[in-house]
Structures are given as structure tokens and as C-alpha cells.
Design a protein around this motif. Structure first.
Motif, PDB file in Angstrom:
ATOM      1  N   ASN A 147      -6.994  -5.690  -3.453  1.00  0.00           N
ATOM      2  CA  ASN A 147      -5.467  -5.264  -3.515  1.00  0.00           C
ATOM      3  C   ASN A 147      -5.207  -4.387  -4.915  1.00  0.00           C
ATOM      4  N   MET A 148      -5.730  -5.315  -5.929  1.00  0.00           N
ATOM      5  CA  MET A 148      -5.344  -4.641  -6.991  1.00  0.00           C
ATOM      6  C   MET A 148      -5.970  -3.347  -7.210  1.00  0.00           C
ATOM      7  N   ARG A 149      -7.145  -3.118  -6.940  1.00  0.00           N
ATOM      8  CA  ARG A 149      -7.907  -1.965  -7.050  1.00  0.00           C
ATOM      9  C   ARG A 149      -7.268  -0.614  -6.199  1.00  0.00           C
ATOM     10  N   SER A 150      -6.741  -1.093  -5.049  1.00  0.00           N
ATOM     11  CA  SER A 150      -6.071  -0.051  -4.276  1.00  0.00           C
ATOM     12  C   SER A 150      -4.804   0.495  -5.014  1.00  0.00           C
ATOM     13  N   VAL A 151      -4.150  -0.602  -5.703  1.00  0.00           N
ATOM     14  CA  VAL A 151      -2.964  -0.033  -6.444  1.00  0.00           C
ATOM     15  C   VAL A 151      -3.318   1.033  -7.585  1.00  0.00           C
ATOM     16  N   TRP A 152      -4.348   0.566  -8.263  1.00  0.00           N
ATOM     17  CA  TRP A 152      -4.856   1.523  -9.296  1.00  0.00           C
ATOM     18  C   TRP A 152      -5.444   2.857  -8.514  1.00  0.00           C
ATOM     19  N   ILE A 153      -6.181   2.803  -7.704  1.00  0.00           N
ATOM     20  CA  ILE A 153      -6.580   3.851  -7.076  1.00  0.00           C
ATOM     21  C   ILE A 153      -5.579   5.140  -6.677  1.00  0.00           C
ATOM     22  N   THR A 176       0.706 -12.951 -11.726  1.00  0.00           N
ATOM     23  CA  THR A 176       0.950 -13.177 -12.796  1.00  0.00           C
ATOM     24  C   THR A 176       2.506 -12.175 -13.181  1.00  0.00           C
ATOM     25  N   PRO A 177       3.411 -12.500 -13.961  1.00  0.00           N
ATOM     26  CA  PRO A 177       4.394 -11.973 -14.331  1.00  0.00           C
ATOM     27  C   PRO A 177       4.454 -10.513 -14.623  1.00  0.00           C
ATOM     28  N   GLN A 178       3.350 -10.602 -15.364  1.00  0.00           N
ATOM     29  CA  GLN A 178       2.875  -8.917 -15.655  1.00  0.00           C
ATOM     30  C   GLN A 178       2.490  -8.121 -14.627  1.00  0.00           C
ATOM     31  N   TRP A 179       1.716  -8.681 -13.582  1.00  0.00           N
ATOM     32  CA  TRP A 179       1.266  -7.838 -12.401  1.00  0.00           C
ATOM     33  C   TRP A 179       2.496  -7.616 -11.532  1.00  0.00           C
ATOM     34  N   ARG A 180       3.374  -8.565 -11.241  1.00  0.00           N
ATOM     35  CA  ARG A 180       4.704  -8.418 -10.503  1.00  0.00           C
ATOM     36  C   ARG A 180       5.480  -7.360 -11.190  1.00  0.00           C
ATOM     37  N   ARG A 181       5.829  -7.412 -12.467  1.00  0.00           N
ATOM     38  CA  ARG A 181       6.763  -6.489 -13.239  1.00  0.00           C
ATOM     39  C   ARG A 181       6.107  -5.089 -12.989  1.00  0.00           C
ATOM     40  N   ALA A 182       4.957  -4.765 -13.120  1.00  0.00           N
ATOM     41  CA  ALA A 182       4.153  -3.406 -12.804  1.00  0.00           C
ATOM     42  C   ALA A 182       4.167  -2.964 -11.649  1.00  0.00           C
ATOM     43  N   LEU A 183       4.021  -3.966 -10.621  1.00  0.00           N
ATOM     44  CA  LEU A 183       4.417  -3.193  -9.233  1.00  0.00           C
ATOM     45  C   LEU A 183       5.915  -3.194  -8.948  1.00  0.00           C
ATOM     46  N   TRP A 184       6.748  -3.768  -9.535  1.00  0.00           N
ATOM     47  CA  TRP A 184       8.343  -3.147  -9.408  1.00  0.00           C
ATOM     48  C   TRP A 184       8.526  -1.789 -10.045  1.00  0.00           C
ATOM     49  N   ILE A 185       7.826  -1.848 -11.299  1.00  0.00           N
ATOM     50  CA  ILE A 185       8.150  -0.513 -11.900  1.00  0.00           C
ATOM     51  C   ILE A 185       7.459   0.746 -11.289  1.00  0.00           C
ATOM     52  N   ALA A 186       6.299   0.436 -10.663  1.00  0.00           N
ATOM     53  CA  ALA A 186       5.408   1.597  -9.873  1.00  0.00           C
ATOM     54  C   ALA A 186       6.322   1.759  -8.568  1.00  0.00           C
ATOM     55  N   ALA A 244       5.284   2.308  -0.326  1.00  0.00           N
ATOM     56  CA  ALA A 244       4.926   1.321   0.624  1.00  0.00           C
ATOM     57  C   ALA A 244       3.887   0.399   0.412  1.00  0.00           C
ATOM     58  N   ASN A 245       2.554   1.067  -0.445  1.00  0.00           N
ATOM     59  CA  ASN A 245       1.636   0.182  -0.536  1.00  0.00           C
ATOM     60  C   ASN A 245       1.958  -0.735  -1.873  1.00  0.00           C
ATOM     61  N   TYR A 246       2.804  -0.444  -2.801  1.00  0.00           N
ATOM     62  CA  TYR A 246       3.384  -1.436  -3.901  1.00  0.00           C
ATOM     63  C   TYR A 246       4.085  -2.439  -3.203  1.00  0.00           C
ATOM     64  N   ALA A 247       4.910  -2.136  -1.965  1.00  0.00           N
ATOM     65  CA  ALA A 247       5.670  -3.103  -1.569  1.00  0.00           C
ATOM     66  C   ALA A 247       4.826  -4.048  -0.909  1.00  0.00           C
ATOM     67  N   ILE A 248       4.007  -3.751  -0.339  1.00  0.00           N
ATOM     68  CA  ILE A 248       3.076  -4.653   0.561  1.00  0.00           C
ATOM     69  C   ILE A 248       2.413  -5.496  -0.682  1.00  0.00           C
ATOM     70  N   SER A 249       1.816  -5.146  -1.596  1.00  0.00           N
ATOM     71  CA  SER A 249       1.106  -5.957  -2.711  1.00  0.00           C
ATOM     72  C   SER A 249       2.072  -6.720  -3.308  1.00  0.00           C
ATOM     73  N   LEU A 250       3.176  -6.440  -3.484  1.00  0.00           N
ATOM     74  CA  LEU A 250       4.305  -7.567  -3.825  1.00  0.00           C
ATOM     75  C   LEU A 250       4.538  -8.601  -2.878  1.00  0.00           C
ATOM     76  N   MET A 279      -0.051   2.050 -17.274  1.00  0.00           N
ATOM     77  CA  MET A 279       0.313   0.651 -17.089  1.00  0.00           C
ATOM     78  C   MET A 279      -0.611  -0.261 -16.092  1.00  0.00           C
ATOM     79  N   LEU A 280      -0.962   0.313 -15.010  1.00  0.00           N
ATOM     80  CA  LEU A 280      -1.698  -0.406 -14.183  1.00  0.00           C
ATOM     81  C   LEU A 280      -3.105  -0.283 -14.350  1.00  0.00           C
ATOM     82  N   TYR A 281      -3.730   0.164 -15.670  1.00  0.00           N
ATOM     83  CA  TYR A 281      -5.081   0.397 -15.936  1.00  0.00           C
ATOM     84  C   TYR A 281      -5.690  -0.819 -16.137  1.00  0.00           C
ATOM     85  N   ARG A 282      -5.233  -1.776 -16.649  1.00  0.00           N
ATOM     86  CA  ARG A 282      -5.737  -3.093 -16.922  1.00  0.00           C
ATOM     87  C   ARG A 282      -6.076  -4.051 -15.593  1.00  0.00           C
TER      88      ARG A 282
END
Length: 215
Positions: A143-149, A18-28, A63-69, A133-136
Motif C-alpha cells: 500500500n505504501m509502495r503504491s503511493v510512492w510509485i 502514524t500521524p506522519q503517514w496520514r498527514r502526508a496522504l492528506w497533503i498528497a 483516488a489511490n490516496y483516498a483508498i490508502s487513507l 514528502m513520501l520518499y521515506r
């Protein structure tokens, strides 16, 4: 799995793209990259093992956020493989922090409490914002859980750095800094294992489906 609207949505490549997920990753990614540069310089200047440990964690998270993107929108199996890579990298970073802490203990360096406190507070503000921002997304796939952790561990680590700064200031010794760095390394090892375990379970699902199709 938890966080999906229905059984089929978990295996859909676009269900979590989703755009919200991608935007959150770029900010992070931007926040963590900037904080790594600031904290590694401050950590070396202050001789603080906990600040350097936190800086390494920022680098790993970037690096993790870049991989997630990179894998956002791909099939579940690819997202799980990416999470598996991130889990192992987080564990390796934890082991690296332990080695760095041991070196500081051997060298008997005394960190600068003032620098630790200021930089630790700035890092806490940055990480608390990212974690909020990533709590949701915390109940998504591996993959999402790893970003939150990663974000959660960072915020906890920043609180610990502030406690270490107070301890160094109050005792005049490096032990509070070394203890906090050790705890942060343990968080990295624990978080990495959680990610690896969930990623493996997600990889077993597609493998079982494929095996059934071949029968």
C-alpha cells in the motif's frame, strides 16, 4: 519485508499507522485533486494528449490516496487488497491513456506548446514536493509502495511533458506530445504491475498462515 523494524511489525495493523503517514496522504490528496482540475482544463484547451494523460494520472492518484487513507491502520491483508485494487486501476488508466493518444494521433491535433510548458512546470513543482514528502515511505508495504510509485511516476511524467512542449515548439508537430503520452501510459502499466505483484505476494502470506492453522 523491507522497511519493517522487525518481523512482527509488518503484520501489525498499527505498525504503519502514524500521524506522519496520514498527514502526508492528506497533503498528497489535496495537491493531486487540485492539479487534476487545473491540468484537465488546460489539456483540453491546449489539445495536448500528454497534459490530458497527466491529468488522468492525477485523478487516479487522488483516488489511490483516498483508498490508502481508508485502509490505514487495518490488517496487512486489507492493505494488500487495497493495493491490488490500486494496481489494477493504475493499469486501466494506462490503457485509457493509450486509447486517448491514439485518438489524438488520428485527429492530428496540434497542441499549444506554451500552455503545455507552463502547466507542466507547475505540475512538476507540485509532484516533486509530494514525491519528496513520501520518499521515506517507499520501502513500506504494498500500500505504501503504491503511493510512492504513483508519486515517482508523476514527477517523471511532468519532466516528460516539459520535454514534449519543447519538442512541439521546436518541430511544429504533435509527435513529441504523442510520444510522451505513450511513454506515460507505459509507466502507468509498469507501475500497476509492480503494485499488483507485491500485493499478491503479501496476500499469499496470510493465506499460508491460515492454511497452516487449519491443519
Amino acid at each position: 519485508m523491507a522497511g519493517c523494524c522487525g518481523q512482527d511489525s509488518c503484520s501489525s495493523p498499527n505498525a504503519l499507522d502514524t500521524p506522519q503517514w496520514r498527514r502526508a496522504l492528506w497533503i498528497a490528496l489535496a495537491v493531486n485533486g487540485g492539479m487534476f482540475l487545473a491540468e484537465i482544463v488546460a489539456g483540453v484547451a491546449a489539445g495536448s494528449a500528454s497534459l490530458q494523460a497527466d491529468a488522468i494520472d492525477f485523478l487516479g492518484d487522488s483516488a489511490n490516496y483516498a483508498i490508502s487513507l481508508g485502509v490505514t491502520g487495518m490488517a496487512l491483508a486489507w492493505r494488500a487488497r487495497a493495493a491490488l485494487l490500486k494496481g489494477w486501476s493504475l493499469g486501466l488508466l494506462g490503457a485509457g491513456v493509450l486509447a486517448s493518444t491514439a485518438w489524438h494521433a488520428y485527429a492530428r491535433t496540434l497542441p499549444g506548446a506554451g500552455t503545455m510548458g507552463v502547466v507542466g512546470l507547475l505540475a512538476l513543482i507540485a509532484n516533486a514536493g509530494v514525491a519528496l514528502m513520501l520518499y521515506r515511505f517507499r520501502t513500506g508495504d504494498a500500500n505504501m509502495r503504491s503511493v510512492w510509485i504513483c508519486s515517482r511516476n508523476d514527477a517523471i511524467g511532468n519532466l516528460a511533458v516539459l520535454a514534449a512542449a519543447a519538442g512541439v515548439f521546436g518541430t511544429g508537430t504533435a509527435w513529441p506530445d504523442l510520444i510522451v503520452a505513450t511513454i506515460m501510459a507505459a509507466l502507468g502499466l509498469s507501475g500497476g504491475w509492480q503494485i499488483v505483484r507485491q500485493a499478491r505476494s503479501e496476500l499469499q502470506g496470510p493465506a499460508l498462515v491460515e492454511a497452516g492453522a487449519l491443519r
